[in-house]
Design an enzyme around this catalytic site. Structure first.
Site, PDB file in Angstrom:
ATOM      1  N   LYS A  94      27.646   3.539  59.465  1.00 16.29           N
ATOM      2  CA  LYS A  94      29.075   3.737  59.157  1.00 16.29           C
ATOM      3  C   LYS A  94      29.373   3.427  57.679  1.00 16.29           C
ATOM      4  CE  LYS A  94      33.549   3.931  59.613  1.00 16.29           C
ATOM      5  NZ  LYS A  94      34.265   5.164  59.806  1.00 16.29           N
ATOM      6  N   LEU A 142      39.230  -3.408  66.275  1.00 16.88           N
ATOM      7  CA  LEU A 142      39.946  -4.437  65.514  1.00 16.88           C
ATOM      8  C   LEU A 142      39.784  -4.210  64.010  1.00 16.88           C
ATOM      9  CD1 LEU A 142      38.731  -7.276  67.878  1.00 16.88           C
ATOM     10  CD2 LEU A 142      41.119  -6.536  67.598  1.00 16.88           C
TER      11      LEU A 142
HETATM   12  P1  NAD Z   1      45.088  -1.029  62.937  1.00 15.09           P
HETATM   13  O1  NAD Z   1      45.390  -2.147  62.000  1.00 15.09           O
HETATM   14  O2  NAD Z   1      46.052   0.094  63.082  1.00 15.09           O
HETATM   15  O3  NAD Z   1      44.804  -1.622  64.408  1.00 15.09           O
HETATM   16  C1  NAD Z   1      44.189  -2.849  64.666  1.00 15.09           C
HETATM   17  C2  NAD Z   1      44.899  -3.481  65.864  1.00 15.09           C
HETATM   18  O4  NAD Z   1      44.208  -4.686  66.227  1.00 15.09           O
HETATM   19  C3  NAD Z   1      46.350  -3.871  65.569  1.00 15.09           C
HETATM   20  O5  NAD Z   1      47.193  -3.268  66.531  1.00 15.09           O
HETATM   21  C4  NAD Z   1      46.345  -5.401  65.701  1.00 15.09           C
HETATM   22  O6  NAD Z   1      47.546  -5.928  66.225  1.00 15.09           O
HETATM   23  C5  NAD Z   1      45.188  -5.611  66.666  1.00 15.09           C
HETATM   24  N1  NAD Z   1      44.618  -6.954  66.602  1.00 15.09           N
HETATM   25  C6  NAD Z   1      44.260  -7.689  65.524  1.00 15.09           C
HETATM   26  N2  NAD Z   1      43.741  -8.866  65.909  1.00 15.09           N
HETATM   27  C7  NAD Z   1      43.770  -8.891  67.266  1.00 15.09           C
HETATM   28  C8  NAD Z   1      43.381  -9.839  68.243  1.00 15.09           C
HETATM   29  N3  NAD Z   1      42.862 -11.017  67.903  1.00 15.09           N
HETATM   30  N4  NAD Z   1      43.557  -9.527  69.534  1.00 15.09           N
HETATM   31  C9  NAD Z   1      44.101  -8.329  69.909  1.00 15.09           C
HETATM   32  N5  NAD Z   1      44.496  -7.385  69.018  1.00 15.09           N
HETATM   33  C10 NAD Z   1      44.333  -7.671  67.713  1.00 15.09           C
HETATM   34  O7  NAD Z   1      43.653  -0.476  62.481  1.00 15.09           O
HETATM   35  P2  NAD Z   1      43.006   0.955  62.836  1.00 15.09           P
HETATM   36  O8  NAD Z   1      43.363   1.935  61.780  1.00 15.09           O
HETATM   37  O9  NAD Z   1      43.255   1.276  64.261  1.00 15.09           O
HETATM   38  O10 NAD Z   1      41.456   0.607  62.582  1.00 15.09           O
HETATM   39  C11 NAD Z   1      40.733  -0.196  63.501  1.00 15.09           C
HETATM   40  C12 NAD Z   1      39.278  -0.197  63.062  1.00 15.09           C
HETATM   41  O11 NAD Z   1      38.783   1.150  63.042  1.00 15.09           O
HETATM   42  C13 NAD Z   1      39.044  -0.755  61.651  1.00 15.09           C
HETATM   43  O12 NAD Z   1      37.872  -1.527  61.656  1.00 15.09           O
HETATM   44  C14 NAD Z   1      38.897   0.500  60.795  1.00 15.09           C
HETATM   45  O13 NAD Z   1      38.106   0.282  59.630  1.00 15.09           O
HETATM   46  C15 NAD Z   1      38.231   1.451  61.774  1.00 15.09           C
HETATM   47  N6  NAD Z   1      38.468   2.884  61.518  1.00 15.09           N
HETATM   48  C16 NAD Z   1      39.720   3.341  61.247  1.00 15.09           C
HETATM   49  C17 NAD Z   1      39.915   4.713  61.041  1.00 15.09           C
HETATM   50  C18 NAD Z   1      41.291   5.274  60.755  1.00 15.09           C
HETATM   51  O14 NAD Z   1      41.379   6.475  60.422  1.00 15.09           O
HETATM   52  N7  NAD Z   1      42.363   4.491  60.890  1.00 15.09           N
HETATM   53  C19 NAD Z   1      38.820   5.595  61.123  1.00 15.09           C
HETATM   54  C20 NAD Z   1      37.564   5.090  61.432  1.00 15.09           C
HETATM   55  C21 NAD Z   1      37.401   3.725  61.638  1.00 15.09           C
END
Ligand code: NAD
Length: 297
Positions: free
Chosen positions: A171, A65
């Site tokens: 992290k 999330l």
């Molecule tokens: P994103 O915004 O693409 O995905 C998050 C998803 O969560 C969305 O699809 C959203 O609709 C869903 N969501 C939000 N609230 C919700 C709820 N209450 N119930 C169900 N679904 C819900 O974000 P991301 O890029 O996939 O990143 C996710 C996490 O991973 C973050 O904490 C980010 O910091 C971490 N992260 C991201 C990367 C990257 O390269 N994108 C790398 C390492 C870590």
């Protein structure tokens, strides 16, 4: 094979959940965005219409999330994961969030008798899709032992960092270093180009010299040297700049509380704050090279 409820199918979660399907697990996919659920169903998951449908009776719950408030709400609200999960289910939060939120959820989960770990990841969307993430895990040894077989289906390394919140601590420190490295790599590239060097040639030299680092060799901010890097697709994320800013904000809050001097982290936070505020909101974090080159002010 396990029944796994996967919550949050965004840039990262979609690839991770697909790898659990590939490993033979029955994945119940849930996201507030119905299109994200449909995309996972095409890859072999079962659509969950809501949290209750996803979590009830599952062996494991994995969440990916955006930030702390989302995680607190999904786990702790009335009708949240802690009120729905089977008592012997393992609960794994892979989101990057503040240490306090991770510890608050861990404490409530432990009170309710659950095995819970915080397990944030290193590696971007390509690593999520390729199953080559690195997981940094915080939680008791027995919870780690239950989480590890699920996490190893999605990553190349699963490392316990310590007790609850320790995964998030690792992290935050890692990503502060990443933000600093990316800015340094962009500055060096901009200067090299200004001095008449060919970017590919400078890449070849620096990646074999002491300037070598991941932001250069795996995620080069200049188009060309690393074909899979977001620089080759106009800085479409990837790892979105606001996510890097979120991580730097977390690192700076934490370093102040801990009383640790982090001037480079502070500078990186200021630079990402300006980049995001001046057109970088939809861009990958490596797009900061354009801001540094004065192309966005
Ligand atoms: P994103 O915004 O693409 O995905 C998050 C998803 O969560 C969305 O699809 C959203 O609709 C869903 N969501 C939000 N609230 C919700 C709820 N209450 N119930 C169900 N679904 C819900 O974000 P991301 O890029 O996939 O990143 C996710 C996490 O991973 C973050 O904490 C980010 O910091 C971490 N992260 C991201 C990367 C990257 O390269 N994108 C790398 C390492 C870590």
């Amino acid at each position: 094979m396990a029944v796994v409820a996967f919550i949050g199918l965004g840039n990262m979660g979609s690839g991770m959940a697909a790898n659990l399907v590939k490993a033979g697990h029955e994945v119940r996919a849930f996201d507030l965005n119905a299109d994200a659920v449909a995309a996972l169903v095409d890859k072999g998951a079962t659509a969950a219409s809501d949290l209750t449908h996803a979590v009830t009776g599952a062996d494991a719950v994995v969440s990916m999330l955006p930030a702390g408030p989302h995680v607190r709400s999904v786990y702790l609200d009335d009708g949240g994961v802690l009120s729905l999960a089977r008592p012997d289910a393992v609960l794994i939060d892979c989101s990057t969030i503040d240490v306090d939120s991770a510890r608050a959820v861990a404490e409530k989960a432990a009170e309710a008798g659950f095995a819970f770990v915080d397990a944030p990841v290193s590696g971007g969307v390509a690593a999520a899709e390729g199953g080559t993430l690195t997981f940094m895990v915080g939680g008791p040894e027995d919870a780690f032992a239950k989480a590890e077989p699920i996490l190893s289906n999605m990553g190349k390394a699963v490392i316990r960092a310590g007790d609850a919140g320790a995964g998030q601590a690792a992290k935050i420190c890692n990503n502060m270093l990443l933000g600093i490295h990316m800015i340094g790599t962009c500055e060096a590239m901009n200067l090299a180009i200004k001095l008449g060097l060919d970017p590919q040639n400078f890449f070849d030299i620096a990646s074999k010299a002491s300037g070598q680092n991941w932001s250069l060799t795996s995620y080069c901010p200049v188009p060309g040297p690393v074909p899979a890097a977001p620089s080759n697709r106009d800085y479409t994320p990837g790892f979105a700049a606001p996510m890097m800013l979120k991580d730097l904000n977390l690192a700076m809050q934490t370093s102040k509380t801990a009383g640790v001097n982090t001037p480079m982290g502070e500078k990186a936070q200021t630079i990402y704050d300006a980049f995001v505020g001046q057109g970088g909101e939809e861009m990958d974090f490596s797009g900061v090279i354009k801001w540094l080159a004065g192309e966005m002010k």
